[in-house]
Design an enzyme around this catalytic site. Structure first.
Site, PDB file in Angstrom:
ATOM      1  N   SER A 225       0.807  -1.213   0.000  1.00 20.04           N
ATOM      2  CA  SER A 225       0.000   0.000   0.000  1.00 20.04           C
ATOM      3  C   SER A 225       0.841   1.265   0.000  1.00 20.04           C
ATOM      4  CB  SER A 225      -0.952   0.008   1.210  1.00 20.04           C
ATOM      5  OG  SER A 225      -0.234   0.234   2.391  1.00 20.04           O
TER       6      SER A 225
ATOM      7  N   LYS B 217       0.972   4.475   6.982  1.00 20.46           N
ATOM      8  CA  LYS B 217       0.275   5.373   6.050  1.00 20.46           C
ATOM      9  C   LYS B 217       0.796   6.795   6.209  1.00 20.46           C
ATOM     10  CE  LYS B 217      -2.917   2.464   4.446  1.00 20.46           C
ATOM     11  NZ  LYS B 217      -1.951   1.330   4.479  1.00 20.46           N
TER      12      LYS B 217
END
Lengths: 216, 216
Positions: free
Chosen positions: B136, B174
């Site tokens: 990701s 993230k």
DNA sequence: TAAATAGCTATACAAATGTATAGTAAAATA
DNA sequence: TATTTTACTATACATTTGTATAGCTATTTA
């Protein structure tokens, strides 16, 4: 191969004597200690040698007595670990712009010595660091500014990421492929770059074993 | 409990001064160095102290200058490591599956301790290692299997790459963005992943400061 | 209570120490 | 080939350095 030519044999002997004295005594030798060990009849010979070693960056001195300190460079030169440090790191030279013609470990190429955990280096010598320039290997998630840990070797297997010198160019980082016609293809992993096909002189400098990046 | 009663407070101060000088300079202080540091106007005071310290087995001296060596006894007394072992690595815990609810540094989370050069960690404590799972963050060239060096903290600035726990999920890596409506967006850098918007509980665990990858 | 120890100051001094001066010889370099 | 660098010897010298002498006070021990 590690270049030791930057020091003469005699200078290297003096450095080695300093190293061994510190390893044995945990404090620096005096000029006359070194002179006695090496069989000099005058302290000045040693004093001159130490001045050269300091100028060349192999030792650090204060004006006070017995204050010789070995630099990482000297430990690399002697191929030893710091006598007082139980080493769990190896100091790898960070090489600057590697250009064809010059020896890869030439002093002018070494920017600094960076400690790398021996868990990473595996205590294998002849490794060095290189800073990536450009985005030609971005397909392998190796990007501009990344630091590569490279194991010095002059051969490679197909598909390995290598550091190589081509003709008069600087060093490149590419994937190595030997073709059936004996030519070598150096492929970038960024599709924007065409493979480099070499039929003539190619000097492989090493194989990339790890990537290290500091997040800005 | 370490017995310190064998030395007086003043003697202990002298010993500590010796320790710190060697740690800073890698060579022993002179009697007058110590006198100056401690504000003595005469070298004899220090000389006497050193004689006592030697008699009590805390230091070793040679007749030559700057030849003080600390014994194991003195290191134990001071509660320190050998000063000549400049700590050039920090051992960072490699954390396994970080799940909400459990303390992040819980022992069952620690898989092993890996030495990382202090040039990288900056000797700042409260850092840990985390292995990346998934792709990701591939837009930041952080890929599956990469090891992250994370500085433990529970706040973040906009745009920083953080390690965070969301609800009952495992830890995610993230980029952090605080919106004007006070909600937090955790954005992946791989466009295939949608941003995660959190209005409720979000536990920031740390900020990613470096990436390390071993080339297979 | 007296003696010993701890913890200094002030001065002095011999030995240790780094480096300077002066010079020689061989090797490397231009 | 001339010049520089390397690698010393021999002596000298100013500092640095550890310690000695002498003396003081405060605290601890016998």
């Amino acid at each position: 191969m590690v270049k030791k030519e930057n020091l003469t044999q005699k200078q290297s002997n003096v450095l080695k004597t300093v190293y061994e004295f510190i390893a044995d005594n945990s404090y620096s030798p005096s000029v006359r200690n070194i002179a006695e060990i090496l069989g000099f009849s005058s302290p000045k010979g040693v004093s001159d040698h130490l001045a050269v070693l300091e100028k060349k960056g192999y030792i650090l001195k204060n004006s006070s007595a017995r204050s010789i300190r070995l630099t990482e460079k000297s430990l690399w030169h002697l191929g030893v670990q710091n006598p007082s440090i139980k080493n769990n790191v190896d100091y790898l030279p960070l090489l600057g712009n590697i250009a064809a013609g010059k020896p890869i470990f030439a002093e002018e190429n070494i920017q600094e010595y960076i400690p790398i955990s021996s868990q990473i280096t595996g205590n294998i010598k002849c490794q060095f660091l290189l800073t990536v320039r450009g985005d030609s290997m971005s397909g392998d998630n190796i990007i501009d500014g990344d630091m590569l840990i490279v194991k010095a070797q002059n051969t490679a297997e197909n598909g390995e990421i290598v550091v190589a010198l081509i003709e008069d160019d600087e060093a490149v980082v590419k994937r190595y492929y030997k073709r059936e016609d004996e030519a070598v293809e150096l492929r970038s992993s960024n599709p924007l770059y065409e493979p480099i096909v070499i039929k003539g002189s190619l000097w492989i400098q090493g194989k990339v074993i790890a990537v290290y990046r500091i997040i800005p």
